[in-house]
Design an enzyme around this catalytic site. Structure first.
Site, mmCIF file in Angstrom:
data_model
loop_
_atom_site.group_PDB
_atom_site.id
_atom_site.type_symbol
_atom_site.label_atom_id
_atom_site.label_comp_id
_atom_site.label_asym_id
_atom_site.label_seq_id
_atom_site.Cartn_x
_atom_site.Cartn_y
_atom_site.Cartn_z
ATOM 1 N N GLU A 79 47.951 18.330 13.164
ATOM 2 C CA GLU A 79 46.719 18.925 13.673
ATOM 3 C C GLU A 79 46.659 20.429 13.411
ATOM 4 O O GLU A 79 45.816 21.130 13.978
ATOM 5 C CB GLU A 79 46.598 18.633 15.169
ATOM 6 C CG GLU A 79 46.415 17.137 15.449
ATOM 7 C CD GLU A 79 46.448 16.782 16.922
ATOM 8 O OE1 GLU A 79 47.207 17.419 17.676
ATOM 9 O OE2 GLU A 79 45.717 15.868 17.303
ATOM 10 N N HIS A 98 46.453 23.576 21.792
ATOM 11 C CA HIS A 98 45.835 22.244 21.806
ATOM 12 C C HIS A 98 46.699 21.338 22.667
ATOM 13 O O HIS A 98 47.894 21.181 22.400
ATOM 14 C CB HIS A 98 45.727 21.683 20.385
ATOM 15 C CG HIS A 98 45.344 20.232 20.345
ATOM 16 N ND1 HIS A 98 44.325 19.710 21.106
ATOM 17 C CD2 HIS A 98 45.870 19.188 19.663
ATOM 18 C CE1 HIS A 98 44.220 18.413 20.876
ATOM 19 N NE2 HIS A 98 45.160 18.067 20.010
ATOM 20 N N HIS A 100 47.030 17.614 25.268
ATOM 21 C CA HIS A 100 46.547 16.291 25.642
ATOM 22 C C HIS A 100 46.679 16.163 27.164
ATOM 23 O O HIS A 100 47.122 15.143 27.677
ATOM 24 C CB HIS A 100 47.353 15.197 24.943
ATOM 25 C CG HIS A 100 47.197 15.184 23.459
ATOM 26 N ND1 HIS A 100 47.813 14.237 22.660
ATOM 27 C CD2 HIS A 100 46.501 15.978 22.610
ATOM 28 C CE1 HIS A 100 47.513 14.450 21.392
ATOM 29 N NE2 HIS A 100 46.717 15.519 21.340
ATOM 30 N N TYR A 125 37.071 32.118 37.892
ATOM 31 C CA TYR A 125 38.079 32.249 36.837
ATOM 32 C C TYR A 125 37.811 31.330 35.658
ATOM 33 O O TYR A 125 38.166 31.653 34.522
ATOM 34 C CB TYR A 125 39.485 32.050 37.410
ATOM 35 C CG TYR A 125 39.938 33.263 38.178
ATOM 36 C CD1 TYR A 125 40.477 34.360 37.520
ATOM 37 C CD2 TYR A 125 39.762 33.342 39.554
ATOM 38 C CE1 TYR A 125 40.859 35.502 38.206
ATOM 39 C CE2 TYR A 125 40.134 34.478 40.259
ATOM 40 C CZ TYR A 125 40.688 35.555 39.578
ATOM 41 O OH TYR A 125 41.045 36.691 40.262
ATOM 42 N N HIS A 165 40.385 12.865 23.506
ATOM 43 C CA HIS A 165 41.541 13.466 22.828
ATOM 44 C C HIS A 165 42.150 14.608 23.643
ATOM 45 O O HIS A 165 43.288 14.503 24.087
ATOM 46 C CB HIS A 165 41.093 13.950 21.443
ATOM 47 C CG HIS A 165 42.192 14.405 20.553
ATOM 48 N ND1 HIS A 165 42.085 14.406 19.176
ATOM 49 C CD2 HIS A 165 43.419 14.898 20.818
ATOM 50 C CE1 HIS A 165 43.204 14.874 18.644
ATOM 51 N NE2 HIS A 165 44.035 15.189 19.628
#
Length: 216
Positions: A79, A98, A100, A125, A165
């Site tokens: 990725e 990134h 999951h 925030y 995802h």
């Protein structure tokens, strides 16, 4: 593929491993999911494919050129192209996270969310660190068409949620990217906890005031 790691880069690699382990140990990832990158003059340093964020080795992190060429270290995450697409569209950003992470992934599966902005302004925030988070349509893992989808969204937002995802979040530095990814995950958790309850979100005026006080 030899590459001499200087003292500044060595420190940065260590920081990537420490923060990645922190995310992993707090349940922001599992198995070999998730990846972190930082853009440097030598190229993009990114976690290798098949690696656990909880057990990264600083010297084995991948080094990738802007065109995707593998320069040094272990083979990069499949990725990595997501990270490169984000840097191409937002050159002021120097780090991408990134994940999951459970609550963000759960959020990305809901039909009810607004694809233009998946979360309401629940906390100050969230507005300050994330701001706006569009949904990127589903693509199979490793599908290069996902890079173009990410690139299109990155023109307007530094954080996004990949459908079914997980999140992709950029920051002007590693700490900022990690903090924004954490804020997105915690706000997704709050949203799921509050579903079905009468909820008081921040008003448009309050959001506008925050954006004036804390410009991104």
């Amino acid at each position: 593929m030899s590459h001499r790691i200087g003292p500044e880069e060595a420190k940065l690699r260590e920081e990537i491993c420490v923060l990645s382990a922190s995310l992993f140990n707090r349940g922001y990832g599992c198995g070999a999911s998730g990846n972190v990158s930082v853009l440097t003059e030598a190229g993009m340093i990114v976690s290798p494919t098949g690696s656990s964020m909880g057990r990264l080795d600083p010297e084995r992190l991948s080094l990738v050129a802007p065109d995707g060429t593998h320069l040094a270290g272990d083979r990069p995450s499949k990725e990595a192209f997501l990270h490169l697409a984000m840097y191409e569209e937002r050159p002021e950003m120097r780090s991408v996270v990134h994940l999951h992470s459970t609550h963000s992934v759960a959020l990305s599966c809901l039909e009810e969310i607004d694809p233009e902005d998946v979360l309401p302004p629940i906390t100050a925030y969230y507005v300050m660190r994330v701001g706006r988070c569009p949904l990127v349509p589903y693509f199979a893992p490793g599908d290069r068409a996902l890079a173009e989808a990410v690139r299109g969204v990155a023109r307007h937002a530094h954080a996004m949620l990949l459908a079914n995802h997980g999140p992709v979040v950029a920051g002007k530095g590693l700490d900022a990217a990690v903090a924004a990814a954490e804020e997105l995950e915690e706000t997704a958790k709050l949203y799921l906890m509050l579903r079905g309850e009468k909820t008081r979100f921040l008003t448009q005026a309050q959001v506008a005031d925050l954006r004036l006080r804390f410009p991104s």
